[in-house]
Design a protein around this motif. Structure first.
Motif, PDB file in Angstrom:
ATOM      1  N   LEU A   1      -8.621   0.557   4.591  1.00 49.44           N
ATOM      2  CA  LEU A   1      -7.996   0.278   5.877  1.00 49.44           C
ATOM      3  C   LEU A   1      -6.945  -0.820   5.726  1.00 49.44           C
ATOM      4  O   LEU A   1      -5.865  -0.733   6.277  1.00 49.44           O
ATOM      5  CB  LEU A   1      -9.049  -0.124   6.913  1.00 49.44           C
ATOM      6  N   ASP A   2      -7.241  -1.847   4.931  1.00 50.74           N
ATOM      7  CA  ASP A   2      -6.282  -2.935   4.705  1.00 50.74           C
ATOM      8  C   ASP A   2      -4.995  -2.415   4.077  1.00 50.74           C
ATOM      9  O   ASP A   2      -3.898  -2.771   4.481  1.00 50.74           O
ATOM     10  CB  ASP A   2      -6.885  -4.017   3.813  1.00 50.74           C
ATOM     11  N   THR A   3      -5.108  -1.531   3.080  1.00 43.90           N
ATOM     12  CA  THR A   3      -3.934  -0.980   2.416  1.00 43.90           C
ATOM     13  C   THR A   3      -3.110  -0.145   3.385  1.00 43.90           C
ATOM     14  O   THR A   3      -1.892  -0.238   3.431  1.00 43.90           O
ATOM     15  CB  THR A   3      -4.356  -0.119   1.206  1.00 43.90           C
ATOM     16  N   ALA A   4      -3.763   0.667   4.188  1.00 42.60           N
ATOM     17  CA  ALA A   4      -3.052   1.506   5.149  1.00 42.60           C
ATOM     18  C   ALA A   4      -2.305   0.662   6.170  1.00 42.60           C
ATOM     19  O   ALA A   4      -1.167   0.963   6.531  1.00 42.60           O
ATOM     20  CB  ALA A   4      -4.029   2.449   5.851  1.00 42.60           C
TER      21      ALA A   4
ATOM     22  N   GLN B   1       0.852  -0.835   4.684  1.00 38.51           N
ATOM     23  CA  GLN B   1       1.909   0.137   4.422  1.00 38.51           C
ATOM     24  C   GLN B   1       2.412   0.778   5.715  1.00 38.51           C
ATOM     25  O   GLN B   1       3.132   1.760   5.676  1.00 38.51           O
ATOM     26  CB  GLN B   1       1.420   1.192   3.448  1.00 38.51           C
ATOM     27  N   GLY B   2       2.004   0.259   6.857  1.00 34.58           N
ATOM     28  CA  GLY B   2       2.492   0.789   8.133  1.00 34.58           C
ATOM     29  C   GLY B   2       1.767   2.012   8.615  1.00 34.58           C
ATOM     30  O   GLY B   2       2.239   2.706   9.495  1.00 34.58           O
ATOM     31  N   GLY B   3       0.623   2.321   8.054  1.00 31.26           N
ATOM     32  CA  GLY B   3      -0.127   3.499   8.472  1.00 31.26           C
ATOM     33  C   GLY B   3      -1.223   3.154   9.444  1.00 31.26           C
ATOM     34  O   GLY B   3      -2.296   3.726   9.390  1.00 31.26           O
ATOM     35  N   GLY B   4      -0.970   2.216  10.341  1.00 32.00           N
ATOM     36  CA  GLY B   4      -1.984   1.760  11.265  1.00 32.00           C
ATOM     37  C   GLY B   4      -2.342   2.743  12.355  1.00 32.00           C
ATOM     38  O   GLY B   4      -3.307   2.581  13.064  1.00 32.00           O
TER      39      GLY B   4
END
Length: 80
Positions: free
Chosen positions: A66-69, A72-75
């Motif tokens: 979740l942190d990586t997403a 990278q703007g994939g919230g």
């Protein structure tokens, strides 16, 4: 591997008219049925036809955290 783990594979086959087909898909080995199974929603977890074998494969990459997403703007939503 034929231990049931999902892998990314290139599969090839021949159609009944003699033409060749190929695709990349996530597959896994079904030991009870002794055949490869497509494991993506697009294929509705269908078994592969007899004689279809993977020619190349690799383990699936780890899913993003979740942190990586979020980094990278994939919230998953519009941000102002």
């Amino acid at each position: 591997p034929r231990d049931g783990s999902r892998i990314l594979a290139m599969i090839r086959w021949s159609w009944s008219d003699g033409t060749d087909g190929e695709a990349q898909d996530v597959i896994y080995w079904c030991a009870g049925g002794k055949f490869w199974v497509c494991g993506t929603p697009m294929n509705y977890v269908q078994g592969l036809d007899e004689g279809v074998e993977p020619t190349h494969w690799r383990p699936l990459p780890a899913p993003p955290t979740l942190d990586t997403a979020m980094q990278q703007g994939g919230g998953g939503g519009d941000h102002a």
